[in-house]
Scaffold this motif. Structure first.
Motif, short mmCIF file in Angstrom:
data_model
loop_
_atom_site.label_atom_id
_atom_site.label_comp_id
_atom_site.label_asym_id
_atom_site.label_seq_id
_atom_site.Cartn_x
_atom_site.Cartn_y
_atom_site.Cartn_z
N ASN A 35 14.10 17.89 -57.45
CA ASN A 35 14.50 16.83 -56.70
C ASN A 35 14.89 16.84 -55.42
OD1 ASN A 35 13.29 14.70 -58.70
ND2 ASN A 35 15.03 15.39 -59.97
N LEU A 36 14.66 18.02 -54.69
CA LEU A 36 15.23 18.47 -53.36
C LEU A 36 15.16 17.01 -52.28
CD1 LEU A 36 13.49 21.91 -52.62
CD2 LEU A 36 16.03 21.38 -53.13
N SER A 37 16.16 16.91 -51.75
CA SER A 37 16.31 15.72 -50.65
C SER A 37 15.30 16.27 -49.43
CB SER A 37 17.65 15.73 -49.87
OG SER A 37 18.05 16.91 -49.34
N GLU A 38 15.08 15.08 -48.88
CA GLU A 38 14.26 15.08 -47.70
C GLU A 38 14.88 16.07 -46.45
OE1 GLU A 38 13.40 11.22 -46.11
OE2 GLU A 38 11.79 10.91 -47.56
N ARG A 39 16.28 15.85 -46.38
CA ARG A 39 17.09 16.76 -45.57
C ARG A 39 16.87 18.14 -45.88
NH1 ARG A 39 23.05 17.47 -45.58
NH2 ARG A 39 23.65 18.32 -43.56
N LEU A 40 17.09 18.62 -47.18
CA LEU A 40 16.76 20.01 -47.50
C LEU A 40 15.47 20.59 -47.35
CD1 LEU A 40 18.94 20.62 -50.69
CD2 LEU A 40 18.79 21.88 -48.78
N SER A 41 14.49 19.64 -47.84
CA SER A 41 12.94 20.29 -47.26
C SER A 41 12.77 20.32 -45.99
CB SER A 41 12.19 18.89 -47.80
OG SER A 41 12.25 18.91 -49.26
N SER A 42 13.16 19.51 -45.05
CA SER A 42 13.10 19.62 -43.54
C SER A 42 13.93 21.11 -43.33
CB SER A 42 13.73 18.51 -42.87
OG SER A 42 13.58 18.72 -41.40
N ALA A 43 14.99 21.38 -43.63
CA ALA A 43 15.66 22.51 -43.22
C ALA A 43 14.89 23.76 -43.67
CB ALA A 43 16.92 22.57 -43.85
N LEU A 44 14.28 23.44 -44.78
CA LEU A 44 13.63 24.74 -45.45
C LEU A 44 12.05 25.15 -44.65
CD1 LEU A 44 13.97 23.77 -49.08
CD2 LEU A 44 14.67 26.19 -48.06
N LEU A 56 8.14 25.61 -51.30
CA LEU A 56 8.44 24.31 -51.41
C LEU A 56 7.38 23.43 -51.65
CD1 LEU A 56 10.47 22.08 -50.49
CD2 LEU A 56 9.18 22.18 -48.21
N LEU A 57 6.19 23.58 -51.33
CA LEU A 57 4.98 22.58 -51.53
C LEU A 57 4.63 22.73 -52.88
CD1 LEU A 57 2.85 23.45 -48.61
CD2 LEU A 57 4.10 21.25 -49.15
N SER A 58 5.12 23.97 -53.73
CA SER A 58 4.73 24.18 -55.17
C SER A 58 5.70 23.28 -55.90
CB SER A 58 4.85 25.46 -55.30
OG SER A 58 3.67 26.29 -54.84
N ASN A 59 6.59 22.75 -55.16
CA ASN A 59 7.79 22.02 -55.88
C ASN A 59 7.26 20.36 -55.86
OD1 ASN A 59 9.75 20.35 -56.92
ND2 ASN A 59 11.34 21.66 -56.00
N GLN A 60 6.57 20.09 -56.88
CA GLN A 60 6.16 18.68 -56.85
C GLN A 60 7.34 17.25 -56.94
OE1 GLN A 60 3.13 17.71 -56.07
NE2 GLN A 60 2.32 19.86 -56.18
N THR A 61 8.37 17.79 -57.08
CA THR A 61 9.46 16.97 -56.92
C THR A 61 10.41 16.82 -55.95
OG1 THR A 61 11.09 18.26 -58.17
CG2 THR A 61 9.87 17.04 -59.77
N ALA A 62 9.95 17.79 -54.79
CA ALA A 62 10.77 17.96 -53.68
C ALA A 62 10.23 16.38 -52.85
CB ALA A 62 10.24 19.07 -53.11
N ARG A 63 11.30 16.00 -52.10
CA ARG A 63 11.17 14.65 -51.34
C ARG A 63 10.90 15.24 -50.01
NH1 ARG A 63 14.87 13.13 -54.86
NH2 ARG A 63 16.51 13.27 -53.18
N ILE A 64 9.98 14.93 -49.36
CA ILE A 64 9.56 15.37 -48.16
C ILE A 64 9.16 14.38 -47.28
CG2 ILE A 64 7.94 16.83 -46.76
CD1 ILE A 64 7.54 18.75 -49.44
N ASP A 65 9.64 14.32 -45.78
CA ASP A 65 9.56 13.06 -45.12
C ASP A 65 8.18 13.39 -44.23
OD1 ASP A 65 10.31 14.68 -42.82
OD2 ASP A 65 12.32 13.77 -42.82
N PRO A 85 -1.33 25.73 -51.06
CA PRO A 85 -0.28 24.58 -51.42
C PRO A 85 -0.16 23.32 -50.69
CG PRO A 85 0.56 26.65 -50.30
CD PRO A 85 -0.83 26.75 -50.20
N PHE A 86 -0.57 23.35 -49.52
CA PHE A 86 -0.61 22.07 -48.70
C PHE A 86 -1.62 20.84 -49.33
CE2 PHE A 86 -1.73 19.34 -44.97
CZ PHE A 86 -0.56 18.76 -44.76
N VAL A 87 -2.70 21.56 -49.54
CA VAL A 87 -3.87 20.53 -50.15
C VAL A 87 -3.60 20.41 -51.70
CG1 VAL A 87 -6.19 20.54 -50.80
CG2 VAL A 87 -5.73 21.49 -48.65
N ARG A 88 -2.72 21.04 -52.42
CA ARG A 88 -2.69 20.84 -53.73
C ARG A 88 -1.24 19.96 -53.90
NH1 ARG A 88 -5.32 26.18 -56.57
NH2 ARG A 88 -7.20 25.43 -56.02
N HIS A 89 -0.72 19.70 -52.76
CA HIS A 89 0.86 19.16 -52.89
C HIS A 89 0.43 17.47 -53.20
CE1 HIS A 89 5.11 18.39 -52.70
NE2 HIS A 89 4.78 17.39 -52.18
N ARG A 90 0.83 16.95 -54.21
CA ARG A 90 0.38 15.83 -54.45
C ARG A 90 0.82 14.42 -53.39
NH1 ARG A 90 3.15 15.47 -60.32
NH2 ARG A 90 4.88 14.89 -58.82
#
Length: 168
Positions: A35-44, A56-65, A85-90
Motif C-alpha cells: 500500500n505505498l502512497s501516491e507520493r512515495l510512488s511518484s518519488a520512486l 514498483l510496478l510489480s507491487n500491485q498494492t502500490a497507489r500510483i497517480d 511490468p508496465f503492461v502487467r500492472h493492473r
C-alpha cells in the motif's frame, strides 16, 4: 533492507528520506512495502532507476497517480525492460496502454487486447479517443512558426524575390 520492507515503525517521511538519499537496493526495498502512497510512488519513479520502477510496478498494492503513470509510460517507450511490468500492472490507465501498444512485442500486445476486452465500453471509447487526439496532434498539427513563415513567403512573392535559394 528487510527493515525497510517490513517495519511498521517507518513512517512515510522516513521512507521518503530513503528514496531521496539511498541507492537502488534500498529503493527496491521500499517498493516491496504494501500500500505505498501516491507520493512515495511518484518519488520512486522520479529518483529511481528503471530497476526500481519495474519493482514498483510489480507491487500491485502500490497507489500510483495519473501523472506518475504518464512518466512511467514515457520511460517505457525508451526501455524494453519496463514493457512487461508496465503492461502487467493492473491499474495502468487504458489510454496509456493504448499509447504503448505499438512499442511492445506481440505477446504483450495480446495481453493489452485481452485487458481491453474486459473494459467497460465507455472506458474503452475514452482510451481510443485519447489515442486519436494524440495522433492528430502529432501528425496533423502545424509547426508553431507556420504563420510567420507564410507571411515571409507572401512578402518575398510580393517583392518578386521568391526564389528557391530564399526558401532554404
Amino acid at each position: 533492507q528487510p527493515v525497510i520492507e517490513r517495519s511498521p515503525a517507518l513512517a512515510e517521511a522516513d521512507l521518503m528520506t530513503v528514496v531521496a538519499t539511498r541507492g537502488d537496493a534500498h529503493q527496491v526495498a521500499v517498493t516491496k512495502r504494501p500500500n505505498l502512497s501516491e507520493r512515495l510512488s511518484s518519488a520512486l519513479v522520479e529518483k529511481g532507476s528503471d530497476r526500481v520502477v519495474a519493482a514498483l510496478l510489480s507491487n500491485q498494492t502500490a497507489r500510483i497517480d495519473r501523472a506518475t503513470y504518464e512518466r512511467v509510460a514515457e520511460r517505457a517507450f525508451a526501455n524494453v525492460a519496463l514493457h512487461i511490468p508496465f503492461v502487467r500492472h493492473r491499474r495502468v490507465p487504458p489510454d496509456l496502454l493504448q499509447e504503448i501498444f505499438l512499442s511492445v512485442e506481440q505477446s504483450l500486445r495480446r495481453e493489452i487486447l485481452e485487458r481491453f476486452r474486459d473494459l467497460d465500453p465507455s472506458e474503452l471509447e475514452a482510451a481510443m479517443n485519447n489515442g486519436r487526439r494524440q495522433l492528430a496532434n502529432a501528425y496533423t498539427s502545424l509547426p508553431e512558426d507556420m504563420e510567420a513563415a507564410r507571411i515571409a513567403v507572401d512578402r518575398l512573392e510580393a517583392m518578386g524575390r521568391l526564389r528557391p535559394a530564399a526558401l532554404v
